[in-house]
Design a protein around this motif. Sequence first.
Motif, short mmCIF file in Angstrom:
data_model
loop_
_atom_site.label_atom_id
_atom_site.label_comp_id
_atom_site.label_asym_id
_atom_site.label_seq_id
_atom_site.Cartn_x
_atom_site.Cartn_y
_atom_site.Cartn_z
N THR A 141 0.83 -1.19 0.00
CA THR A 141 0.00 0.00 0.00
C THR A 141 0.87 1.25 0.00
O THR A 141 1.97 1.24 0.57
N ILE A 146 -4.11 -0.04 -2.78
CA ILE A 146 -3.46 -1.32 -2.46
C ILE A 146 -3.09 -1.96 -3.78
O ILE A 146 -3.91 -2.08 -4.69
N GLN A 171 -9.52 -2.77 1.95
CA GLN A 171 -8.88 -3.98 2.46
C GLN A 171 -9.71 -5.22 2.11
O GLN A 171 -9.16 -6.27 1.73
N THR A 172 -11.03 -5.10 2.22
CA THR A 172 -11.90 -6.24 1.89
C THR A 172 -11.83 -6.56 0.40
O THR A 172 -11.75 -7.73 0.02
#
Length: 190
Positions: A141, A146, A171-172
Amino acid sequence: LQMAALSAITAGYSRDDERMADRVGFAQSLQAGDNPYSTLVGLLKLERREPGRESDLFSDHPENRERIRLIGEQLTKQGVRPVAREQDGQGFVFDGAWSLPPVRVAEKQLMPLERAYFIAGNLYPLTKLTAYSPDHYILDTDGDSITIYYEDHFIVSLSPADAGAAGVSLQTLAARYVAALQKWPQSTVK
């Protein structure tokens, strides 16, 4: 009249030359290990800039749509995979029954389908690895986006806009991509 006929004949040869250049350029970039979808994405971007451009009798370039079709045939003929397709404005990367989460937003002047092509092209070299491991995907990141790598090989960068369009956190979304990448069947990697 003779000059017009000569111009038309010369334009025809130039269109043939352009098609040949597309084929040779594609073959050389594939052999060099470049993203096999780069030429196709370039032509798609050109088509967006000049939608429906029709070649006239004296044009020295084939129509964009024809060039896109011919490069698509070359990709299929060479067995380049995974592949990308568009549905409902989203880009999908798939290889047989396997697929990644859809690409829903445009980023860096690339439409969702074009981004999907680049992701598929970034995965293509992995099909040539003899020592592939689904556990070698890495997340990095920069504090905003990301990026997913396979070892040191760039796969995709996911942005907050991607996460927002998917209705999940960044993030998910990255975890979903990695989980899907890890399920890319070993038997598809040669």
